[in-house]
Every structure is written in C-alpha cells, then in structure tokens.
Design an enzyme around this catalytic site. Structure first.
Site, PDB file in Angstrom:
ATOM      1  CG  ASP A 159      -2.052  -0.985   1.132  1.00  0.00           C
ATOM      2  OD1 ASP A 159      -2.170  -1.651   0.081  1.00  0.00           O
ATOM      3  OD2 ASP A 159      -2.818  -1.101   2.110  1.00  0.00           O
ATOM      4  NE  ARG A 212      -8.900  -2.278  -1.659  1.00  0.00           N
ATOM      5  CZ  ARG A 212      -9.012  -1.951  -0.375  1.00  0.00           C
ATOM      6  NH1 ARG A 212      -7.912  -1.920   0.377  1.00  0.00           N
ATOM      7  NH2 ARG A 212     -10.171  -1.654   0.157  1.00  0.00           N
TER       8      ARG A 212
END
Length: 316
Positions: A159, A212
C-alpha cells in the site's frame, strides 16, 4: 555479475549462461545484484533511486538484527538470509537496500516506510503479515520494490499513501492476495495526495488476486503497463477521485471485469486503456483524458508479456 539484474538474468536464461561461461566466472548467486542503472519509471526521476549503494553490507538472520540494521538513515545494504518472523511493522530508514538471499522470507509482520527517501526492496518473500506486508506513507519518495513474492496476509500487500511519490513497483509476484495494492488511502486526503502518488507498476504477475491491482485515488498519471493478470476475482484496476491511469500493454487472462471507474463510495477517476492483450477478458474501459508519463520506456509486446513475466517475476 554486479551489472546483471535478477529479472534480466532470468529473462536472458541461456544467453547469460553462455556469456558467463565465456568469461569463466563462477556463479554462486547468494542474492541478486543491485541494478546498476536503477529502476524504470517514476523511481528513476527526482534524483533517482539507489538505495544503500556505497554503504556497508550487513547480512541478518534474526528479527532483532534486522530491526537494528535498517533503523538509521545512513546508506546501507541489508541482506536477509532464511525466514525471519517479524512482530508488527518494522520501521525502515532512508538510503536502504533490503536484498533477500535465495529463499529469504518475512512472515508475521511487514515493512513500514514513513517519510523515507531512497529505498530498494528486492528478492524478498512476504507471508502471513498481520497488518500490511509493505506500507508506504507520509511523503516517502523514491522507492523501488522489485522481484518480490507476496503470499497472503491480513490487509494490503503493498500500500502506498499520504502524499508518497516517485515509486516503481516492478517484477513482483502476488499469489492470491485480496486487498493487493492501495494507492491513496482515503477520499478525504486530496489535500496531501493531489500532485503526488506518482507510481509505475510494470511486469508484475497478479496470480489469482482479487482486487486493487491497483486501486487508485488522486494520483496522475499512474502508469500500469506490461503486467500479467490471470484468474482475477473482483477487478484489476480501479480509478477513483479524479485519478489518471495509463493502463497499457498488459496481458489479461480470465480477468473479465478489468477496470472499475469509481469504486465503493469513491467518485470516478480517469483511465486510458490501450494495447492490452485479452484472453477470455472483455475490453477494459477507458474514460476521460489521461496525460503521458515524463520518462522513456519500451513496452514488451503485449502478447509476449505472459511468457516474459512468468519467467522472471518474483523472488528467487
């Protein structure tokens, strides 16, 4: 050996073997050499990304030794050997290269980059992380994540958020991850993120991932090229909050819902999808205008991406 990157060695295969034989070099290959020319994409800009080049080299085999070795901001190369069980997120300092010897693995925890600059993480395996495997935040800049393999864990595999910038994610393998890669953590963080979150994702292998890869807020232009997507669950790329994504030259197999324009409660972003190779996959959507990227690159022929990436992506 020092001028041959991990993925270059694998991709060249027999050619490299012939060259090394000709030069009468014995190859022990305890770990991949650092790339001498640096990364492709955004991590090559803004002064470039060299990690710990020029600093001392330390080999670690325990969590305590690793935590100590990566803590400072001075130039350093930290080689990891064996499997190390981390407790939570380990803070990594600037000017660091973390290089795994063959089979090197982090389990149980992950790496945290907070306002850091100039870091390389290469040839590591990540499994069973309790939070994120890698968390990049608070305006960290010039990071390169290359030739790593990610299993599954609690939250994101890699992330990037809170104004971080000039990052390349290349030649990694993601096996069955769910919340794989978030780019921009919140719809309310535009004040910090707009004008940043510039990331290049290339030659990664998304193997049975769910979503994602990446999910993007605000960043523009985010460059997603020459990746191999196979047996995807929910979607490949989501563009939201007026992000601009260039999605090109990828190989998509059994990835029918490739692009989401908007996701969850997030407003839509922009995306230009072009020159992708599709197998049992519908045409990825495009919406709005997207600028080009400020660096030179050469696309792998899209139909060849599967063979190139599966031969070279991930840790040794």
């Amino acid at each position: 050996m020092s001028t041959i990157t991990l993925h270059a060695r694998r991709a060249l295969g027999l050619v490299v073997a012939v060259v090394l034989t000709t030069l009468s070099i014995s190859v022990f290959n305890p770990a991949p050499a650092l790339a001498q020319s640096g990364p492709i994409g955004y991590a090559s800009l803004n002064g470039g990304t060299t990690g710990g080049a020029g600093g001392p080299t330390t080999t670690v085999t325990s969590a305590s030794a690793f935590v100590s070795a990566v803590a400072s901001n001075s130039a350093k190369i930290v080689r990891v050997s064996g499997t190390i069980a981390l407790s939570g997120m380990v803070n990594v300092g600037s000017n660091t290269s973390i290089i795994g010897n063959s089979g090197a693995t982090f389990t149980g925890g992950g790496l945290n980059f907070d306002s850091d600059r100039n870091v390389i993480v290469q040839n590591m395996r990540f499994n069973n992380w309790s939070d994120d495997a890698i968390n990049v935040q608070d305006a960290s800049t010039n990071l390169w994540f290359d030739n790593n393999t990610f299993g599954t864990g609690n939250d994101g595999a890699l992330d990037i958020k809170r104004g971080s910038d000039y990052i390349t994610v290349s030649w990694n393998r993601f096996n069955g991850t769910d919340k794989t890669m978030l780019l921009g953590h919140s719809d309310s963080n535009g004040g910090q993120d707009i004008g940043h979150l510039r990331v290049s994702y290339h030659h990664n292998w998304f193997n049975g991932t769910n979503q994602r890869t990446p999910r993007v807020r605000f960043g523009s232009t985010v460059h997603v090229f020459n990746n191999y997507y196979v047996n995807i669950g929910a979607y490949c790329v989501a563009t939201t909050m007026n992000a601009g994504v260039l999605f090109e030259g990828n190989y998509l197999e059994n990835a029918d819902d490739a692009v989401h324009i908007g996701e969850g409660d997030s407003d839509p972003g922009r995306i230009l999808s072009r020159n992708n190779h599709l197998v049992n996959t519908g045409t990825p959507a495009s919406s709005g205008s997207v600028s080009g990227v400020p660096y030179s690159y050469t696309l792998t022929t899209p139909s060849s991406v599967k063979s190139v990436v599966t031969a070279s992506a991930g840790a040794s």
